[in-house]
Design a protein around this motif. Structure first.
Motif, PDB file in Angstrom:
ATOM      1  N   GLY A 440       5.422   5.607   6.547  1.00  0.00           N
ATOM      2  CA  GLY A 440       4.830   4.092   6.132  1.00  0.00           C
ATOM      3  C   GLY A 440       5.616   2.993   6.510  1.00  0.00           C
ATOM      4  N   GLY A 441       6.601   2.838   7.304  1.00  0.00           N
ATOM      5  CA  GLY A 441       7.558   1.562   7.538  1.00  0.00           C
ATOM      6  C   GLY A 441       7.991   1.407   6.583  1.00  0.00           C
ATOM      7  N   GLU A 442       8.208   1.841   5.390  1.00  0.00           N
ATOM      8  CA  GLU A 442       8.912   1.490   4.553  1.00  0.00           C
ATOM      9  C   GLU A 442      10.593   1.783   4.461  1.00  0.00           C
ATOM     10  OE1 GLU A 442       9.179   5.320   2.514  1.00  0.00           O
ATOM     11  OE2 GLU A 442       7.740   3.953   3.974  1.00  0.00           O
TER      12      GLU A 442
ATOM     13  N   ARG B  18       2.941  -4.408  -2.473  1.00  0.00           N
ATOM     14  CA  ARG B  18       2.916  -2.773  -2.558  1.00  0.00           C
ATOM     15  C   ARG B  18       4.482  -2.937  -3.974  1.00  0.00           C
ATOM     16  NH1 ARG B  18       3.229   2.294   1.444  1.00  0.00           N
ATOM     17  NH2 ARG B  18       3.039   3.286  -0.860  1.00  0.00           N
ATOM     18  N   PRO B  19       4.085  -2.230  -4.472  1.00  0.00           N
ATOM     19  CA  PRO B  19       5.185  -2.016  -5.828  1.00  0.00           C
ATOM     20  C   PRO B  19       6.966  -1.514  -4.693  1.00  0.00           C
ATOM     21  CG  PRO B  19       3.810  -1.475  -6.513  1.00  0.00           C
ATOM     22  CD  PRO B  19       3.091  -1.748  -5.797  1.00  0.00           C
ATOM     23  N   LYS B  20       6.424  -0.708  -4.512  1.00  0.00           N
ATOM     24  CA  LYS B  20       7.771   0.284  -3.597  1.00  0.00           C
ATOM     25  C   LYS B  20       8.598  -0.573  -2.412  1.00  0.00           C
ATOM     26  CE  LYS B  20       7.417   5.362  -1.119  1.00  0.00           C
ATOM     27  NZ  LYS B  20       6.558   6.111  -1.090  1.00  0.00           N
ATOM     28  N   ASN B  21       7.570  -1.268  -1.338  1.00  0.00           N
ATOM     29  CA  ASN B  21       8.800  -1.934  -0.845  1.00  0.00           C
ATOM     30  C   ASN B  21       8.442  -3.301  -0.156  1.00  0.00           C
ATOM     31  OD1 ASN B  21       5.899  -1.925   0.528  1.00  0.00           O
ATOM     32  ND2 ASN B  21       6.793  -0.176   2.187  1.00  0.00           N
ATOM     33  N   ILE B 280      15.833  -4.466  -9.747  1.00  0.00           N
ATOM     34  CA  ILE B 280      17.123  -4.778  -9.041  1.00  0.00           C
ATOM     35  C   ILE B 280      16.950  -4.496  -7.209  1.00  0.00           C
ATOM     36  CG2 ILE B 280      19.035  -4.692  -8.405  1.00  0.00           C
ATOM     37  CD1 ILE B 280      20.224  -3.926 -11.359  1.00  0.00           C
ATOM     38  N   ARG B 281      16.457  -3.867  -6.823  1.00  0.00           N
ATOM     39  CA  ARG B 281      16.201  -2.702  -5.843  1.00  0.00           C
ATOM     40  C   ARG B 281      15.116  -2.136  -5.768  1.00  0.00           C
ATOM     41  NH1 ARG B 281      21.011  -0.412  -3.182  1.00  0.00           N
ATOM     42  NH2 ARG B 281      21.300  -2.331  -2.008  1.00  0.00           N
ATOM     43  N   ILE B 285      14.029   3.678  -6.654  1.00  0.00           N
ATOM     44  CA  ILE B 285      13.664   4.964  -6.764  1.00  0.00           C
ATOM     45  C   ILE B 285      13.376   6.200  -6.446  1.00  0.00           C
ATOM     46  CG2 ILE B 285      10.759   6.079  -8.541  1.00  0.00           C
ATOM     47  CD1 ILE B 285      10.753   3.871  -9.237  1.00  0.00           C
ATOM     48  N   LEU B 286      12.947   5.610  -4.893  1.00  0.00           N
ATOM     49  CA  LEU B 286      13.021   7.189  -3.964  1.00  0.00           C
ATOM     50  C   LEU B 286      14.917   7.325  -3.266  1.00  0.00           C
ATOM     51  CD1 LEU B 286      10.476   7.486  -3.133  1.00  0.00           C
ATOM     52  CD2 LEU B 286      10.842   5.849  -0.993  1.00  0.00           C
TER      53      LEU B 286
END
Ligand SMILES: [Zn+2]
Ligand SMILES: [Zn+2]
Ligand SMILES: [Zn+2]
Ligand SMILES: [Zn+2]
Lengths: 470, 424
Positions: A440-442, B18-21, B280-281, B285-286
């Motif tokens: 997803g390019g993240e 997006r919470p992820k990034n 913080i970052r 999580i990932l």
């Protein structure tokens, strides 16, 4: 009952000598000050077994090994210095003047502009393994002078991190796209290829990334210092920057140190474990906390690894009140003497109640967490470290004794992360191509632009480093 | 916030961060990218094969509802050829599951899926209400947890399904990694991040090449026992916050429950850490999940071992079923006890050793103190099967059968104090 100091007038006797009244309750035992001191010293010196005095003729002829102690003005490091000095003097006294090791104390100072970037005003004490709140000037000079007075038997060196910019082999990685970018692109002479440490750090995405990169650079710096010949001190009295060691110049000359002693405690090793896990760098854990591993090509010891941070704080308080070590505790940076009251039990200090934000560092978070855990559950802290000790070192890591710099021929070079220098598990560099990278390019933006990436050496950042240096 | 265009389609207005990034996306792009990532997880891990019947462990909560919805979408969009069934467990506690089971029933209609609700009564002969009336309120969580661990597998076997998917998300994974690290639980560190877990029986019957599950159609036995069940976690890399966003923007019908763990419990501490790390970052999580996968490779084989019955979906009242991991206090007490024993041992040893022995030759560090004794102390888990029910167990009789025996035998109130070693 949690660990605590016992108020005066206690009637409980010390569990060791059974004579003196107990002043401390630690790890389910009652101690008097004297027995506690003995307990701490035994725990440390036991780990220094390889450096006891040798009596064979060949050993008597040779200079004992030099051990490098990277010092910060934290309770743990100062306490360890005191114990090493005590051990050293005890060895000499016993043998009529011979010791099993020589100690070289190294203080890595941060130039003002770097301190500013990493946030000198609010950084947690010791969190990035730096005395960031140290003014680098008079305060530092005074402390160093005091150290030299108190520990005349050992050389104390001050070196400045980043005086010569960023290590050459990192430039390709760090210059990245936009040539240093960030809000500080103007200064630091990015154009001519010399990137100042401050400029570089400013370009990183977050405070936690800056703290991470800075700690890695410091570790590399210490390793280079230890493995290169000792540069001659320019002016031993003033903490002016001596030339950092030249990595190439090691050919025939002996290296500065035979081993590095890290002042890490059980508590800080546990913190480190959780930090690296949180940063996606767990692959390197067996190398980070193990004495057997020599990821940087030089033996590393953690003499205080069986002790809690608070225990060393108490030790420093006890030894720092009288005799030649009087006032040692006052050298601790950071002002508050929390570490002294640290045995007070309960949560009474109430510090670090600050909410966690994007400006918190991962180290700061883990430190606050383990401060609580250490108080109530010291066994759990130690258990975390023991667990990591059982991890297998999968491959490489133990670089040859020749040091781990480029071209040292240990065969691992191509498998190491260019920033943290760890051998990457299964050669999986960067964040691309694992299960969690869903295309997803993240992750890295350089996906599909391999040529540029390889030119910059970016493919050779490990997963964790690619998070800090995107 | 000034209106900015969606980072993907560049045309619509971005409404979602997006919470992820922290990518700014429009709603359709968010839904699509969320689904696509799960599709990616499914295909790169070859989780399913054509014609497979999959039971979705459905609690009515957000995770399993989103899982069911996304799987339905992907199954149609990419023509997986799967037969999807909803499988719910009813503990038989009056009122407790009413709302969530109603939700699942509506989901079944909304998604056009078959629904099977399996009760504890059906599986074990005892509903939780009956257990409580037998053993009292205190300690009934033990029963609930132990029964639950086997319930999905047993339910799936009843349906003739050998693959159960659960809604465990990235936050759950990350939490579990930190929890097991804090608990020093190497066996679980070795396996909690695997996307697929399978019992040895199931593993043996499959072609284990690459550990993939996409083969072996021909060796599915006629009668499926509950030890043959494969479990997988398609949402393993999906953020909890994104699952909530997805459910919200898709207007999914789910039942929200809060799982509360005491901060004393390892799970509670680990969860708090994960939440803070995310602040913080966002990638943390990932990153922890990635660390967990790498750690699994670092755990020595003797600590690895098979899945145990204690593992997995457990814990009373947890909608998705996560164990609390025990309390820090009880582990601390246990460690202190061990430490005391070790200290006495070491001290005795030292008085013996210090005087006579001197190592000749090179300075060599002693073997790491504690390590060998610790390793020895660590009991290797030998997995076998319960002789009563055939379920995977390190004892000759599994915990569920032991508890059932007690329930069935003891008419008077059973002394549940003797049941030890369970995390509740
Ligand atoms: Zn005493
Ligand atoms: Zn790295
Ligand atoms: Zn869009
Ligand atoms: Zn059984």
């Amino acid at each position: 009952m949690t660990d605590s100091s016992i108020p005066n007038g206690s009637t409980k006797p010390c569990g060791r000598c059974t004579e003196n009244p107990a002043t401390l309750f630690i790890r389910a035992s009652h101690f008097c000050d004297t027995c506690f001191k003995k307990y701490i010293r035994t725990k440390v010196t036991k780990r220094l077994d390889p450096f006891k005095v040798r009596n064979s003729a060949s050993h008597q002829q040779h200079k004992p090994p030099t051990l490098l102690l990277p010092l910060t003005f934290t309770p743990s490091a100062l306490a360890l210095l005191e114990i090493l000095d005590w051990h050293y003097r005890a060895q000499k006294a016993r043998t009529g003047g011979r010791a099993g090791f020589e100690l070289l104390v190294l203080y890595v100072a941060l130039p003002a502009e770097v301190r500013e970037v990493v946030g000198a005003e609010d950084v947690e004490e010791g969190v990035v393994d730096f005395d960031v709140d140290c003014d680098g000037g008079e305060g530092l000079e005074r402390r160093i002078a005091r150290l030299r007075e108190m520990f005349p038997a050992h050389e104390v060196r001050v070196v400045w991190l980043g005086e010569e910019g960023v290590p050459g082999d990192l430039k390709g990685v760090l210059l990245g796209e936009g040539g240093g970018g960030g809000d500080g692109g103007g200064d630091g002479g990015v154009g001519d290829g010399k990137l100042s440490l401050a400029t570089y750090l400013r370009a990183l995405p977050s405070r936690t990334a800056r703290a991470d990169a800075l700690a890695l650079l410091k570790a590399r710096f210490i390793t280079s210092f230890a493995t290169a010949p000792l540069p001659s001190p320019q002016s031993p009295q003033s903490p002016k920057p001596p030339k950092p060691p030249k990595p190439q110049a090691q050919a025939q000359t002996a290296q500065t140190a035979h081993a590095i002693l890290h002042p890490q405690t059980t508590t800080s090793l546990a913190e480190r474990t959780l930090c690296e896990t949180a940063k996606g760098r767990a692959y390197a854990l067996p190398h980070l906390t193990s004495e057997a591993a020599r990821p940087h090509g030089i033996p590393t010891y953690f003499p205080a690894r069986d002790l809690l941070r608070r225990e060393l704080g108490v030790y420093l308080r006890i030894v720092g009140v009288q005799g030649r070590m009087e006032g040692l505790g006052e050298l601790v940076f950071g002002g508050d003497d929390d570490w002294v009251g640290g045995m007070g039990g309960g949560m009474e200090t109430g510090r670090r109640e600050q909410p966690v934000t994007k400006n918190t560092t991962i180290e700061g978070l883990m430190r606050a967490f383990f401060e609580d855990v250490e108080r109530g559950y010291p066994g759990i802290v130690a258990n975390v470290v023991r667990t990591v000790e059982r991890f297998e070192r999968v491959e490489g890591g133990a670089g040859g004794a020749g040091g781990a710099r480029d071209g040292d021929g240990d065969g691992d070079e191509g498998r190491r992360c260019v920033l943290c220098r760890m051998v990457v598990l299964d050669g999986r560099f960067g964040g691309v191509g694992w299960g969690g990278d869903q295309g997803g390019g993240e992750m890295d933006e350089d996906e599909g632009d391999g040529e540029r990436s390889e030119n910059k050496g970016r493919r050779r950042l490990c997963y964790g480093c690619s998070r800090s240096v995107p | 916030m000034p209106a900015s265009p969606c980072a993907l389609c560049k045309t619509s207005r971005a409404l979602i961060v997006r919470p992820k990034n922290h990518q700014k996306l429009c709603k359709p792009c968010f839904l699509h990218v969320f689904e696509t990532e799960i599709h990616h997880t499914i295909t790169t891990n070859a989780l399913f094969h054509r014609g497979e019947r999959i039971a979705i462990g459905a609690s009515g909560g957000k995770d399993s509802t989103v899982l069911a919805s996304v799987l339905k979408t992907l199954n149609e969009r990419y023509d997986y050829g799967l037969e999807l069934i909803l499988l719910s467990i009813d503990e038989g506690i009056t009122g407790y599951r009413d709302d969530s089971l109603e939700t699942v029933k509506r989901n079944a209609v909304q998604y056009g899926m078959e629904l099977k609700i399996v009760g504890y009564g059906e599986l074990y002969g005892w509903t939780m209400d009956q257990v409580v009336s037998q053993v009292g309120k205190k300690g009934n969580c033990t029963y609930c947890g132990v029964f639950r661990r086997q319930a999905l597998d047993r339910g799936a076997a009843m349906l003739g399904v050998r693959h159960v998917v659960t809604g465990h998300n990235a936050d759950d994974m990350a939490e579990t990694v930190l929890m097991n690290l804090l608990r020093g639980d190497l066996p679980r560190l070795a396996r909690t991040t695997s996307i697929v877990t399978k019992t040895p029986n199931a593993a043996a019957k499959m072609d284990t090449k690459d550990g993939r599950t996409d083969d072996g159609i021909e060796i599915i036995p006629d009668v499926i026992s509950h030890t043959d069940i494969i479990r997988s976690k398609p949402l393993k890399y999906a953020y909890e916050k994104e699952i909530v966003l997805y459910a919200h923007h898709k207007s999914l019908d789910y039942f929200s429950t809060e799982c509360i763990y005491s901060p004393e419990a390892f799970r509670g501490s680990a969860r708090a850490l994960i939440k803070n790390l995310e602040r913080i970052r966002p990638s943390a999580i990932l990153d922890v999940v990635r660390s967990g996968e790498d750690m699994a490779k670092l755990v020595p084989a003797e600590f690895g071992g098979a899945q145990t019955e204690e593992e997995g979906e457990g814990g009373c009242g947890a909608a998705q079923g996560r164990t609390g991991g025990g309390s820090m206090g009880s582990l601390e007490a246990k460690l202190r006890e061990d430490e005391g024993a070790k200290m006495r041992e070491v001290e005795a040893l030292e008085t013996e050793i210090t005087l006579p022995i001197r190592t000749k030759g090179k300075p060599k560090s002693k073997p790491k103190k504690g390590a060998p004794t610790q390793a020895k102390k660590y009991q290797k888990q030998v997995m076998g099967q319960c002789e009563r029910c055939g379920y995977l167990s390190s004892q000759s009789v599994c915990k569920a059968c032991t508890l059932l025996e007690g329930l069935n035998k003891a008419r008077p109130k059973a002394d549940i104090g003797i049941v030890v070693g369970l995390d509740t």
